[in-house]
Design a protein around this motif. Structure first.
Motif, PDB file in Angstrom:
ATOM      1  N   LEU A   1      43.520  40.082  47.923  1.00 51.94           N
ATOM      2  CA  LEU A   1      43.656  40.583  49.297  1.00 51.94           C
ATOM      3  C   LEU A   1      42.316  40.969  49.899  1.00 51.94           C
ATOM      4  CD1 LEU A   1      46.889  42.772  49.003  1.00 51.94           C
ATOM      5  CD2 LEU A   1      46.633  40.550  50.126  1.00 51.94           C
ATOM      6  N   ALA A   2      41.416  41.496  49.070  1.00 50.07           N
ATOM      7  CA  ALA A   2      40.093  41.879  49.570  1.00 50.07           C
ATOM      8  C   ALA A   2      39.322  40.685  50.111  1.00 50.07           C
ATOM      9  CB  ALA A   2      39.294  42.558  48.460  1.00 50.07           C
ATOM     10  N   VAL A   3      39.634  39.501  49.601  1.00 54.06           N
ATOM     11  CA  VAL A   3      39.004  38.265  50.080  1.00 54.06           C
ATOM     12  C   VAL A   3      39.831  37.613  51.188  1.00 54.06           C
ATOM     13  CG1 VAL A   3      38.371  35.909  49.423  1.00 54.06           C
ATOM     14  CG2 VAL A   3      37.791  37.816  47.916  1.00 54.06           C
TER      15      VAL A   3
ATOM     16  N   PHE B   1      38.038  37.167  59.845  1.00 57.81           N
ATOM     17  CA  PHE B   1      36.606  37.396  60.062  1.00 57.81           C
ATOM     18  C   PHE B   1      35.745  36.187  59.723  1.00 57.81           C
ATOM     19  CE2 PHE B   1      32.473  39.108  58.506  1.00 57.81           C
ATOM     20  CZ  PHE B   1      31.994  39.578  59.721  1.00 57.81           C
ATOM     21  N   SER B   2      35.806  35.705  58.472  1.00 54.50           N
ATOM     22  CA  SER B   2      34.920  34.621  58.057  1.00 54.50           C
ATOM     23  C   SER B   2      35.522  33.868  56.876  1.00 54.50           C
ATOM     24  CB  SER B   2      33.552  35.183  57.642  1.00 54.50           C
ATOM     25  OG  SER B   2      32.743  34.178  57.061  1.00 54.50           O
ATOM     26  N   ASN B   3      35.196  32.574  56.797  1.00 56.75           N
ATOM     27  CA  ASN B   3      35.638  31.756  55.674  1.00 56.75           C
ATOM     28  C   ASN B   3      34.468  31.336  54.788  1.00 56.75           C
ATOM     29  OD1 ASN B   3      37.745  30.446  54.214  1.00 56.75           O
ATOM     30  ND2 ASN B   3      37.123  28.477  55.084  1.00 56.75           N
ATOM     31  N   GLU B   4      33.301  31.941  55.022  1.00 58.15           N
ATOM     32  CA  GLU B   4      32.116  31.586  54.256  1.00 58.15           C
ATOM     33  C   GLU B   4      32.142  32.261  52.888  1.00 58.15           C
ATOM     34  OE1 GLU B   4      29.727  29.467  55.051  1.00 58.15           O
ATOM     35  OE2 GLU B   4      30.782  28.994  56.910  1.00 58.15           O
ATOM     36  N   PRO B   5      32.068  31.490  51.799  1.00 59.72           N
ATOM     37  CA  PRO B   5      32.111  32.075  50.456  1.00 59.72           C
ATOM     38  C   PRO B   5      31.055  33.154  50.237  1.00 59.72           C
ATOM     39  CG  PRO B   5      32.289  29.697  50.324  1.00 59.72           C
ATOM     40  CD  PRO B   5      31.948  30.024  51.748  1.00 59.72           C
ATOM     41  N   GLU B   6      29.872  32.950  50.804  1.00 59.75           N
ATOM     42  CA  GLU B   6      28.792  33.909  50.605  1.00 59.75           C
ATOM     43  C   GLU B   6      29.067  35.226  51.314  1.00 59.75           C
ATOM     44  OE1 GLU B   6      24.782  31.590  49.684  1.00 59.75           O
ATOM     45  OE2 GLU B   6      25.441  31.267  51.733  1.00 59.75           O
ATOM     46  N   THR B   7      29.862  35.195  52.353  1.00 61.75           N
ATOM     47  CA  THR B   7      30.278  36.425  53.022  1.00 61.75           C
ATOM     48  C   THR B   7      31.461  37.047  52.296  1.00 61.75           C
ATOM     49  OG1 THR B   7      29.540  35.584  55.175  1.00 61.75           O
ATOM     50  CG2 THR B   7      31.097  37.427  55.190  1.00 61.75           C
ATOM     51  N   LEU B   8      32.425  36.231  51.927  1.00 62.31           N
ATOM     52  CA  LEU B   8      33.643  36.730  51.308  1.00 62.31           C
ATOM     53  C   LEU B   8      33.400  37.397  49.962  1.00 62.31           C
ATOM     54  CD1 LEU B   8      36.069  33.782  52.152  1.00 62.31           C
ATOM     55  CD2 LEU B   8      36.010  36.048  53.209  1.00 62.31           C
ATOM     56  N   ILE B   9      32.411  36.939  49.216  1.00 61.56           N
ATOM     57  CA  ILE B   9      32.175  37.540  47.916  1.00 61.56           C
ATOM     58  C   ILE B   9      31.663  38.981  48.057  1.00 61.56           C
ATOM     59  CG2 ILE B   9      29.793  36.778  47.576  1.00 61.56           C
ATOM     60  CD1 ILE B   9      30.605  36.226  44.611  1.00 61.56           C
ATOM     61  N   ILE B  10      31.068  39.288  49.199  1.00 59.16           N
ATOM     62  CA  ILE B  10      30.635  40.662  49.450  1.00 59.16           C
ATOM     63  C   ILE B  10      31.846  41.582  49.559  1.00 59.16           C
ATOM     64  CG2 ILE B  10      29.439  42.211  51.066  1.00 59.16           C
ATOM     65  CD1 ILE B  10      27.660  39.838  51.820  1.00 59.16           C
ATOM     66  N   PHE B  11      32.885  41.111  50.261  1.00 56.83           N
ATOM     67  CA  PHE B  11      34.111  41.901  50.360  1.00 56.83           C
ATOM     68  C   PHE B  11      34.759  42.059  48.986  1.00 56.83           C
ATOM     69  CE2 PHE B  11      33.927  39.795  54.638  1.00 56.83           C
ATOM     70  CZ  PHE B  11      33.593  40.934  55.343  1.00 56.83           C
ATOM     71  N   GLY B  12      34.737  40.982  48.215  1.00 56.39           N
ATOM     72  CA  GLY B  12      35.277  41.063  46.869  1.00 56.39           C
ATOM     73  C   GLY B  12      34.515  42.061  46.013  1.00 56.39           C
ATOM     74  N   PHE B  13      33.196  42.059  46.153  1.00 56.53           N
ATOM     75  CA  PHE B  13      32.361  43.000  45.406  1.00 56.53           C
ATOM     76  C   PHE B  13      32.699  44.437  45.788  1.00 56.53           C
ATOM     77  CE2 PHE B  13      28.458  45.273  44.313  1.00 56.53           C
ATOM     78  CZ  PHE B  13      28.170  44.739  43.065  1.00 56.53           C
ATOM     79  N   ALA B  14      32.965  44.660  47.071  1.00 59.08           N
ATOM     80  CA  ALA B  14      33.347  45.999  47.534  1.00 59.08           C
ATOM     81  C   ALA B  14      34.651  46.452  46.884  1.00 59.08           C
ATOM     82  CB  ALA B  14      33.486  46.007  49.053  1.00 59.08           C
ATOM     83  N   ALA B  15      35.587  45.510  46.692  1.00 64.03           N
ATOM     84  CA  ALA B  15      36.856  45.843  46.039  1.00 64.03           C
ATOM     85  C   ALA B  15      36.633  46.225  44.579  1.00 64.03           C
ATOM     86  CB  ALA B  15      37.822  44.657  46.135  1.00 64.03           C
ATOM     87  N   VAL B  16      35.719  45.536  43.907  1.00 66.87           N
ATOM     88  CA  VAL B  16      35.413  45.879  42.516  1.00 66.87           C
ATOM     89  C   VAL B  16      34.810  47.279  42.442  1.00 66.87           C
ATOM     90  CG1 VAL B  16      34.029  45.281  40.494  1.00 66.87           C
ATOM     91  CG2 VAL B  16      35.143  43.481  41.809  1.00 66.87           C
TER      92      VAL B  16
ATOM     93  N   PHE C   1      22.900  32.684  47.511  1.00 68.23           N
ATOM     94  CA  PHE C   1      23.316  34.089  47.609  1.00 68.23           C
ATOM     95  C   PHE C   1      24.613  34.317  46.838  1.00 68.23           C
ATOM     96  CE2 PHE C   1      25.619  37.594  49.675  1.00 68.23           C
ATOM     97  CZ  PHE C   1      24.682  38.609  49.499  1.00 68.23           C
ATOM     98  N   PHE C   2      25.510  33.352  46.902  1.00 71.76           N
ATOM     99  CA  PHE C   2      26.757  33.430  46.147  1.00 71.76           C
ATOM    100  C   PHE C   2      26.460  33.533  44.651  1.00 71.76           C
ATOM    101  CE2 PHE C   2      30.505  31.752  44.030  1.00 71.76           C
ATOM    102  CZ  PHE C   2      31.555  32.308  44.758  1.00 71.76           C
TER     103      PHE C   2
END
Length: 198
Positions: A67-69, A76-91, A164-165
């Motif tokens: 869900l965080a992704v 907001f965005s479908n860019e993997p390099e952006t989405l992994i930041i949200f995932g990192f925030a969830a971790v 960046f990913f």
């Protein structure tokens, strides 16, 4: 940038849902952090509270990463390099949950949810590596770390253009190594708990 912040906060709050703590308190009347390894995650829930608890905690913690992704992806965005930041925030939320006194789990299940949402093929590889290592060694921690490492390797070979990913994957792996530092010490000394226990 302004639109970025609410999703980042949401991802952290999703990660902060203390699944193991809530399950332990409401279903068994215990704080899982006071038992077993003291970790608020699926493995400790499995060992202390049983298979039903371990499975429930695992599924929900994985869903937190998904869900965080997926929510930022939809709005907001479908860019993997952006989405992994949200995932990192969830971790980070899972490790330091605001809803549970900043005492959380080790981040494996939520990280897997992120991988599942970002790269489904990679998640299958991670799962197969995890299962194989645990089956052979009987060490869940070793399976978790090697499964995580396999995603790092995958990112370098399958996504070479996303620098960046790859960097975020590397940072995430280092973070998971840090949360498993005591497990690593026990693995090296031969005192790590096996599953199933003998």
């Amino acid at each position: 940038m302004t639109a970025f912040i609410p999703y980042l906060i949401l991802a952290y709050l999703l990660g902060s849902v203390p699944t193991a703590v809530l399950y332990g308190k409401f279903v068994h009347g215990v704080d899982i952090r006071d038992h077993g390894s003291g970790n608020a995650g699926a493995t400790n829930s499995l060992r202390v509270l049983g298979k039903k608890a371990g499975f429930a905690v695992l599924i929900i913690d994985v869903l937190k990463g998904v869900l965080a992704v997926q929510i930022p992806r939809m709005f907001f965005s479908n860019e993997p390099e952006t989405l992994i930041i949200f995932g990192f925030a969830a971790v980070i939320g899972h490790l330091l949950p605001v809803f549970a006194g900043f005492r959380g789990g080790k981040g494996i299940a939520t990280s897997f949810g992120i991988i599942l949402a970002l790269q489904p093929l990679a998640s299958l590889i991670c799962l197969l590596v995890f299962v194989a290592v645990v089956y052979i060694s009987k060490y869940v921690s070793l399976g978790s770390l090697t499964g995580s490492f396999s995603f790092l390797i995958y990112s370098f070979f399958a996504l070479p253009e996303l620098r960046f990913f790859q960097l975020m994957c590397f940072v995430l792996f280092l973070l998971l190594v840090y949360t498993h530092r005591q497990n690593i010490k026990r693995l090296l000394s031969g005192t790590e708990n096996k599953y199933p226990p003998k």
